[in-house]
Design a protein around this motif. Structure first.
Motif, PDB file in Angstrom:
ATOM      1  N   LEU A   1       0.826  -1.206   0.000  1.00 25.23           N
ATOM      2  CA  LEU A   1       0.000   0.000   0.000  1.00 25.23           C
ATOM      3  C   LEU A   1       0.860   1.256   0.000  1.00 25.23           C
ATOM      4  N   PRO A   2       0.714   2.103  -0.996  1.00 20.49           N
ATOM      5  CA  PRO A   2       1.417   3.380  -0.934  1.00 20.49           C
ATOM      6  C   PRO A   2       0.764   4.283   0.116  1.00 20.49           C
ATOM      7  N   ALA A   3       1.578   5.153   0.699  1.00 22.13           N
ATOM      8  CA  ALA A   3       1.040   5.994   1.765  1.00 22.13           C
ATOM      9  C   ALA A   3       0.392   7.260   1.224  1.00 22.13           C
ATOM     10  N   PHE A   4       0.674   7.581  -0.025  1.00 19.75           N
ATOM     11  CA  PHE A   4       0.220   8.873  -0.570  1.00 19.75           C
ATOM     12  C   PHE A   4      -1.215   8.757  -1.094  1.00 19.75           C
ATOM     13  N   GLU A   5      -2.017   9.790  -0.799  1.00 22.17           N
ATOM     14  CA  GLU A   5      -3.457   9.655  -1.050  1.00 22.17           C
ATOM     15  C   GLU A   5      -3.835   9.543  -2.530  1.00 22.17           C
ATOM     16  N   LYS A   6      -3.018  10.118  -3.418  1.00 24.08           N
ATOM     17  CA  LYS A   6      -3.394  10.028  -4.845  1.00 24.08           C
ATOM     18  C   LYS A   6      -3.108   8.645  -5.429  1.00 24.08           C
ATOM     19  N   LEU A   7      -2.475   7.785  -4.634  1.00 22.90           N
ATOM     20  CA  LEU A   7      -2.084   6.472  -5.173  1.00 22.90           C
ATOM     21  C   LEU A   7      -2.896   5.318  -4.564  1.00 22.90           C
ATOM     22  N   THR A   8      -4.098   5.635  -4.062  1.00 19.64           N
ATOM     23  CA  THR A   8      -4.872   4.559  -3.423  1.00 19.64           C
ATOM     24  C   THR A   8      -5.996   4.031  -4.317  1.00 19.64           C
ATOM     25  N   THR A   9      -5.970   4.439  -5.580  1.00 20.67           N
ATOM     26  CA  THR A   9      -7.050   3.969  -6.463  1.00 20.67           C
ATOM     27  C   THR A   9      -6.482   3.304  -7.721  1.00 20.67           C
ATOM     28  N   LEU A  10      -5.401   2.554  -7.527  1.00 24.41           N
ATOM     29  CA  LEU A  10      -4.788   1.888  -8.684  1.00 24.41           C
ATOM     30  C   LEU A  10      -5.681   0.732  -9.157  1.00 24.41           C
ATOM     31  N   LYS A  11      -5.510   0.378 -10.427  1.00 26.01           N
ATOM     32  CA  LYS A  11      -6.431  -0.622 -11.007  1.00 26.01           C
ATOM     33  C   LYS A  11      -6.256  -2.013 -10.401  1.00 26.01           C
ATOM     34  N   THR A  12      -5.066  -2.298  -9.843  1.00 23.35           N
ATOM     35  CA  THR A  12      -4.845  -3.642  -9.286  1.00 23.35           C
ATOM     36  C   THR A  12      -5.929  -3.997  -8.268  1.00 23.35           C
ATOM     37  N   TRP A  13      -6.211  -3.059  -7.339  1.00 20.91           N
ATOM     38  CA  TRP A  13      -7.178  -3.366  -6.279  1.00 20.91           C
ATOM     39  C   TRP A  13      -8.594  -3.538  -6.837  1.00 20.91           C
ATOM     40  N   ALA A  14      -8.879  -2.810  -7.926  1.00 19.75           N
ATOM     41  CA  ALA A  14     -10.219  -2.916  -8.508  1.00 19.75           C
ATOM     42  C   ALA A  14     -10.378  -4.224  -9.275  1.00 19.75           C
ATOM     43  N   GLU A  15      -9.280  -4.717  -9.797  1.00 22.42           N
ATOM     44  CA  GLU A  15      -9.387  -5.853 -10.712  1.00 22.42           C
ATOM     45  C   GLU A  15      -9.060  -7.206 -10.093  1.00 22.42           C
ATOM     46  N   GLU A  16      -8.314  -7.181  -8.984  1.00 21.69           N
ATOM     47  CA  GLU A  16      -7.904  -8.480  -8.408  1.00 21.69           C
ATOM     48  C   GLU A  16      -9.115  -9.324  -8.008  1.00 21.69           C
ATOM     49  N   GLY A  17      -9.009 -10.593  -8.151  1.00 19.81           N
ATOM     50  CA  GLY A  17     -10.072 -11.516  -7.772  1.00 19.81           C
ATOM     51  C   GLY A  17      -9.563 -12.932  -7.892  1.00 19.81           C
ATOM     52  N   PRO A  18     -10.407 -13.898  -7.729  1.00 15.15           N
ATOM     53  CA  PRO A  18     -11.836 -13.821  -7.435  1.00 15.15           C
ATOM     54  C   PRO A  18     -12.128 -13.611  -5.944  1.00 15.15           C
ATOM     55  N   PRO A  19     -13.283 -13.062  -5.617  1.00 17.39           N
ATOM     56  CA  PRO A  19     -14.238 -12.433  -6.524  1.00 17.39           C
ATOM     57  C   PRO A  19     -13.716 -11.070  -6.949  1.00 17.39           C
ATOM     58  N   LYS A  20     -14.059 -10.638  -8.132  1.00 16.65           N
ATOM     59  CA  LYS A  20     -13.527  -9.366  -8.634  1.00 16.65           C
ATOM     60  C   LYS A  20     -13.941  -8.220  -7.689  1.00 16.65           C
ATOM     61  N   GLY A  21     -12.974  -7.408  -7.371  1.00 16.31           N
ATOM     62  CA  GLY A  21     -13.255  -6.267  -6.483  1.00 16.31           C
ATOM     63  C   GLY A  21     -13.050  -6.579  -5.015  1.00 16.31           C
ATOM     64  N   THR A  22     -12.575  -7.795  -4.732  1.00  9.59           N
ATOM     65  CA  THR A  22     -12.413  -8.188  -3.326  1.00  9.59           C
ATOM     66  C   THR A  22     -11.434  -7.266  -2.584  1.00  9.59           C
ATOM     67  N   LEU A  23     -10.508  -6.649  -3.332  1.00 15.19           N
ATOM     68  CA  LEU A  23      -9.529  -5.767  -2.684  1.00 15.19           C
ATOM     69  C   LEU A  23      -9.838  -4.289  -2.901  1.00 15.19           C
ATOM     70  N   TYR A  24     -10.984  -3.997  -3.496  1.00 17.96           N
ATOM     71  CA  TYR A  24     -11.246  -2.601  -3.843  1.00 17.96           C
ATOM     72  C   TYR A  24     -11.144  -1.686  -2.607  1.00 17.96           C
ATOM     73  N   HIS A  25     -11.694  -2.117  -1.495  1.00 15.74           N
ATOM     74  CA  HIS A  25     -11.718  -1.246  -0.302  1.00 15.74           C
ATOM     75  C   HIS A  25     -10.482  -1.400   0.583  1.00 15.74           C
ATOM     76  N   TYR A  26      -9.586  -2.318   0.190  1.00 14.38           N
ATOM     77  CA  TYR A  26      -8.390  -2.555   1.022  1.00 14.38           C
ATOM     78  C   TYR A  26      -7.548  -1.287   1.250  1.00 14.38           C
ATOM     79  N   PRO A  27      -7.277  -0.483   0.203  1.00 17.31           N
ATOM     80  CA  PRO A  27      -6.413   0.707   0.450  1.00 17.31           C
ATOM     81  C   PRO A  27      -7.179   1.905   1.004  1.00 17.31           C
ATOM     82  N   ASN A  28      -8.418   1.706   1.449  1.00 18.87           N
ATOM     83  CA  ASN A  28      -9.197   2.793   2.036  1.00 18.87           C
ATOM     84  C   ASN A  28      -9.396   3.935   1.031  1.00 18.87           C
ATOM     85  N   PRO A  29      -9.886   3.607  -0.174  1.00 13.02           N
ATOM     86  CA  PRO A  29      -9.917   4.631  -1.234  1.00 13.02           C
ATOM     87  C   PRO A  29     -10.870   5.785  -0.932  1.00 13.02           C
ATOM     88  N   HIS A  30     -11.872   5.540  -0.105  1.00 16.93           N
ATOM     89  CA  HIS A  30     -12.846   6.605   0.196  1.00 16.93           C
ATOM     90  C   HIS A  30     -12.594   7.246   1.552  1.00 16.93           C
TER      91      HIS A  30
END
Lengths: 310, 446
Positions: free
Chosen positions: B361-390
């Protein structure tokens, strides 16, 4: 003239020097010293220097910038956890050494009574726990004691016995670390005692038998007195090694639960390396040195006395 | 034999010629003209993840003409901590060393200020979270560059099916992939009810109560959710307060629904708990899910990483950053700063995150929405919320806000977990607090 006179005196002195060097080199003690010199240097480098360095560290404050004398020890003496560790280390070392000696003694007798032909096989097999690196064998024990997937608990469940929290409850955790230490150390006692037993002259047993001594009396009046020195040395060695144990406790419980299985070395590591307080960690690890040194002096002095008597 | 005598004039002429030749000659750049640099990186759990940082560094070294040596130092058996301690004592070793959580502060006096690098990166990549500032900064001095590699959030990883079946909670609806969480109802009370339901259903939550970091991090986040500080930011021992009492009471209720052997769990126990299918939730970065994906795919496809429950004082999640620090005795500080700047560029971070399967996890806020977290699976999106994007939860560390050198002791000695276990096992509350007060006072030594 004067020059000539000097020349005349110098030659025999050089010859004398060469002769005395030759004599010194021929002396057994010199040869022995030279042969052990590499080991002495190695020990100085790897044991004596670190020992003095840790003494130096133990006199520094936490940030290692100030000399505070015995301040770290004064601090430790006021900590409840430190006295808990002292108590546990004593329980751990005394219990483990006692059972290692007892089991070693009994097994050595069994092996001694096995006919010579098959004895070597048994000796080899019984030494296996001692020759496996303890970090590896303790990992195997860790799996046997695993909180959720213990092989022992699986077997116990098979016979309808409730699962045991081997490393989760204070009492069981202490039992587990001591058990593994005994398992690892008993073969050392066994082999030392076996060697000692073999050196007891058969005539003494024959004489005792003629005097009508029973089994117990033979052990009490013949075997034990003849093994006194080896028992003392083995016990001393084992006490020191067991007090300084690290790997078994570290791998099996890491000092938990609730610090109830910490011994000096594991607590020193927790404080010094993991907690970043190296001077306090050094103080914890050095605490037993004077006590063990005094014990060693008494035990070894007793051995000398007996040696002189004989 | 004749001997040629060098006159003063000839000497001056020769010197002048040589100087002129040296000045006017083209600068011949050797393969390693900019010197040597040795780096001690953390040895990644994920197979192949080290390659990404090696490639980036080698590419940089080629361009900058620096001879680089990289060592990958594992954290198993605390080998990285031993290396840090040894190099600090010897005042020699790597130029750059990866230091976890508390170690930049522990070695603060021996580290080179990295303000010029970090401040530039913040301008470029956005702010860093409060925990990175707390752990990486002593006064105004940045003690290291927040590293992407090894940094992690230890949030809940739930079983979608078991949470639905036993607790009636749809974790995917609560934390939908690709959009903001709808988790207002995900409170500490809901969490407790879910723990009870799953316990009754035979699939208890796998939360450890041992002395290793997973256990300590989880209890720390719950303590913060109740506002339970044991030592305040000024270093005062404040453990005897009602928030701590409330947190202990809560944990006592929770512990009744956890596996009975949880006090002896280590950092591997919860992973095994999830992978073996015995539990409905654990608190861990996605490494457990990654192992399940390899060894038990039917379990992995039911895993969903999401946020912590909210308590009376907020929603906190444990964040454990790594830092790349440069020793003050380093012989090539400029090269060290240059390579760390390169490693923190968005394209480099993206590569490293991808190589780690989303673990880093990068510490910088602009780098918490990389495509890896959105795309990793199964199930797809399982890591979307891992880097605390919101920024749904506050990233924190157990024992904060105590001064870092005190907090390190609280963390290492697992004081919070021990308090919970003592109280759970029947020790009166005030006795537990008095014990903790004694321990905490001992941590104040300097």
């Amino acid at each position: 003239m004067a020059d000539v006179a000097i020349e005349r005196n110098a030659a025999p002195r050089t010859a004398r020097k060469r002769a005395s060097l030759r004599t010194a080199l021929k002396r057994k003690s010199t040869a022995a010293f030279l042969m052990t010199l590499p080991l002495i240097l190695l020990i100085s480098l790897l044991v004596i220097y670190p020992a003095f360095y840790s003494l130096h560290l133990a006199t520094l404050n936490k940030s290692m910038q100030r000399f505070i004398g015995l301040g770290n020890f004064q601090f430790l003496f006021k900590r409840e956890t430190f006295w808990l560790v002292v108590e546990q280390s004593c329980i751990f070392a005394i219990t483990a050494v006692f059972f290692k000696a007892l089991i070693g003694f009994i097994v050595a007798h069994f092996v001694h009574n096995i006919p010579a032909k098959g004895q070597r096989k048994w000796r080899g097999m019984l030494l296996v726990p001692w020759v496996i690196p303890p970090a590896m064998s303790t990992l195997a024990w860790l799996w046997l004691f695993d909180p959720s997937y213990s092989a022992f608990n699986y077997l116990l469940a098979g016979v309808g016995v409730d699962r045991i929290p081997w490393t989760g409850e204070t009492g069981w955790a202490r039992f587990s670390v001591i058990l593994v230490n005994i398992w690892f150390g008993a073969p050392f006692f066994m082999i030392m005692y076996l060697a000692s037993l073999k050196s007891v002259p058969d005539q003494l047993y024959e004489a005792a038998a003629i005097d009508g001594a029973n089994w117990w009396q033979r052990i009490w009046y013949v075997t034990l007195p003849m093994m006194r020195n080896i028992i003392a040395i083995t016990t001393l060695f084992s006490v020191i090694v067991t007090f300084a144990n690290f790997d078994i406790v570290r791998i099996l419980t890491a000092g938990g639960p609730l610090d109830r299985t910490h011994v000096f070395a594991t607590w020193a590591f927790r404080i010094g390396i993991e907690g970043g307080d190296i001077p306090l960690g050094a103080s914890v690890s050095l605490f037993m040195v004077p006590i063990l040194a005094i014990a060693a002096v008494f035990i070894l002095r007793d051995i000398n006395k007996r040696g002189n008597e004989s | 034999m004749t001997r040629k005598k060098l006159t003063r004039r000839q000497f001056i002429a020769a010197t002048a010629l040589s100087s002129a030749a040296l000045v006017t000659a083209p600068y011949v750049r050797g393969a390693h003209a900019a010197g040597k640099l040795s780096i001690g990186f953390w040895d990644h759990w994920v197979p192949g993840a080290n390659k990404a940082s090696t490639d980036i560094v080698n590419e940089w070294a080629e361009k900058e003409k620096v001879e680089v040596a990289i060592d990958y130092i594992p954290s198993q058996g605390n080998k990285n901590l031993l290396t840090i301690a040894a190099e600090a004592q010897a005042k020699a070793g790597h130029d750059i060393l990866a230091m976890p959580t508390w170690w930049p502060h522990a070695q603060a006096e021996l580290l080179e200020p990295m303000n010029d690098v970090v401040e530039g990166l913040i301008k470029q990549n956005g702010e860093v979270n409060g925990t990175v500032q707390y752990l990486g900064k002593a006064g105004n001095k940045w003690l290291g560059v927040p590293a992407c590699v090894g940094s992690q959030i230890k949030g809940p990883c739930s079983r979608i099916d078991l949470m639905k079946q036993h607790a009636g909670i749809d974790v995917q609806a609560m934390y939908p992939a690709g959009s903001a969480p709808k988790a207002d109802g995900w409170t500490t009370d809901t969490f407790l009810k879910a723990a009870e339901a799953c316990h009754k259903g035979g699939v208890p939550f796998g939360i450890g109560l041992g002395e290793t970091s997973d256990s300590v991090d989880t209890v720390g986040a719950f303590f913060l959710a109740f506002g339970a500080e044991v030592v305040d930011a000024k270093g005062n021992v404040v453990v005897k307060n009602d928030n701590v009492r409330q947190a202990l009471e809560y944990y006592k209720k929770l512990m009744a629904f956890l596996p009975s052997d949880a006090p002896s769990w280590d950092d591997g126990s919860n992973n095994r708990w999830l992978v073996s299918g015995r539990g409905a939730l654990i608190m861990n970065p996605p490494s457990a899910w990654a192992v399940a994906r390899r060894d038990a795919p039917q379990i992995a496809e039911q895993c969903w990483t999401h946020g912590f429950p909210v308590g009376p004082k907020g929603r906190f999640a444990p964040f454990l950053p790594y830092f790349w620090s440069v020793w003050s005795f380093s012989k090539n500080k400029e090269a060290a700063k240059s390579v760390l700047t390169r490693l923190s560029q968005p394209d480099a971070v993206e590569k490293m995150v991808a190589a780690s399967g989303g673990y880093d996890l990068p510490a910088f806020e602009k780098l918490t929405t990389l495509k890896t977290w959105a795309e990793e699976g199964p199930p797809k999106g399982t890591l979307y919320h891992y880097p605390n994007p919101h920024k749904h939860q506050l990233l924190s560390i157990s024992a904060s806000p105590a001064p870092p050198k005190v907090a390190q002791q609280i963390y290492t000695q697992a004081t919070l977990t021990k308090m919970c276990v003592r109280f759970y096992r029947g020790e009166p509350m005030e006795k537990t607090l008095a014990w903790a007060e004694g321990e905490l006072e001992g941590f104040m030594r300097s």
